[in-house]
Design a protein around this motif. Sequence first.
Motif, PDB file in Angstrom:
ATOM      1  N   ARG A  49       2.586  -3.697 -15.510  1.00 18.79           N
ATOM      2  CA  ARG A  49       3.239  -2.442 -15.112  1.00 18.79           C
ATOM      3  C   ARG A  49       4.307  -2.669 -14.046  1.00 18.79           C
ATOM      4  N   GLN A  50       4.263  -3.819 -13.379  1.00 23.05           N
ATOM      5  CA  GLN A  50       5.272  -4.132 -12.360  1.00 23.05           C
ATOM      6  C   GLN A  50       6.174  -5.304 -12.749  1.00 23.05           C
ATOM      7  N   ARG A 159       7.890  -4.197  -6.383  1.00 20.18           N
ATOM      8  CA  ARG A 159       6.951  -3.668  -5.380  1.00 20.18           C
ATOM      9  C   ARG A 159       6.649  -2.198  -5.663  1.00 20.18           C
ATOM     10  N   THR A 160       5.369  -1.852  -5.651  1.00 20.81           N
ATOM     11  CA  THR A 160       5.020  -0.448  -5.921  1.00 20.81           C
ATOM     12  C   THR A 160       5.436   0.449  -4.758  1.00 20.81           C
ATOM     13  N   ASP A 161       5.641  -0.150  -3.568  1.00 23.52           N
ATOM     14  CA  ASP A 161       6.071   0.676  -2.427  1.00 23.52           C
ATOM     15  C   ASP A 161       7.593   0.725  -2.289  1.00 23.52           C
ATOM     16  N   PHE A 165      10.351   1.910  -7.719  1.00 21.41           N
ATOM     17  CA  PHE A 165       9.219   1.823  -8.641  1.00 21.41           C
ATOM     18  C   PHE A 165       8.799   3.188  -9.181  1.00 21.41           C
ATOM     19  N   GLU A 167       5.863   4.818 -12.146  1.00 19.90           N
ATOM     20  CA  GLU A 167       4.818   4.526 -13.131  1.00 19.90           C
ATOM     21  C   GLU A 167       5.421   4.649 -14.527  1.00 19.90           C
TER      22      GLU A 167
END
Length: 171
Positions: A49-50, A159-161, A165, A167
């Motif tokens: 997912r990333q 990076r999810t932060d 990013f 979803e």
Amino acid sequence: MFEVGLSYSKTTRACALRRAAPLADLPHLRALLEAASVSLGGPADLRERQLNVICRRYLPGHGLEPHRDLPEMIEEDIYGCVLSNTSGSALEFHRLREPEPDGHHGGREESRISPSAFRVDELPGTCFRQRGAARFEWNHGIEKVSYGERWSVTWRWIRTDSVWFREDSAL
Ligand SMILES: O=C(O)CCC(=O)C(=O)O
Ligand SMILES: [Fe+2]
């Protein structure tokens, strides 16, 4: 250039990531990433997912400007594999600044004995990982190819932060 997973090639601060080709459609590529990662002591889980994968073919006239993959967007560890290289160019790292003076050596001596450039000795299948100083204190690039071809695959995680990013459902 061909991207797999999340694509950031046209991403700017004002423009979000896009979804590129799914890794699930490319089982040989997935096997390569998993094997290379594990052989370098990295994770077997590709955290898709990333994940962003960039496959590049360098022909005469092509190169890659010296850069540092954006720390605000991309996690520390970046992996790569050179599939083949019949060109005279290779991945080269250049130090962005001199190392901090060290108590034992003194700054001047240290900068004389520690190199400020590093060229990867590329053979088909050479794998690498950028982290720590190689990632943040050195930049890297490929000198313009004048003959032959170079093929590489590099992969990294968004990076999810980071502000970019999203979803999957939002892409
Ligand atoms: O082709 C390579 O080995 C390096 C590619 C690279 O640095 C990048 O895509 O950010
Ligand atoms: Fe890079």
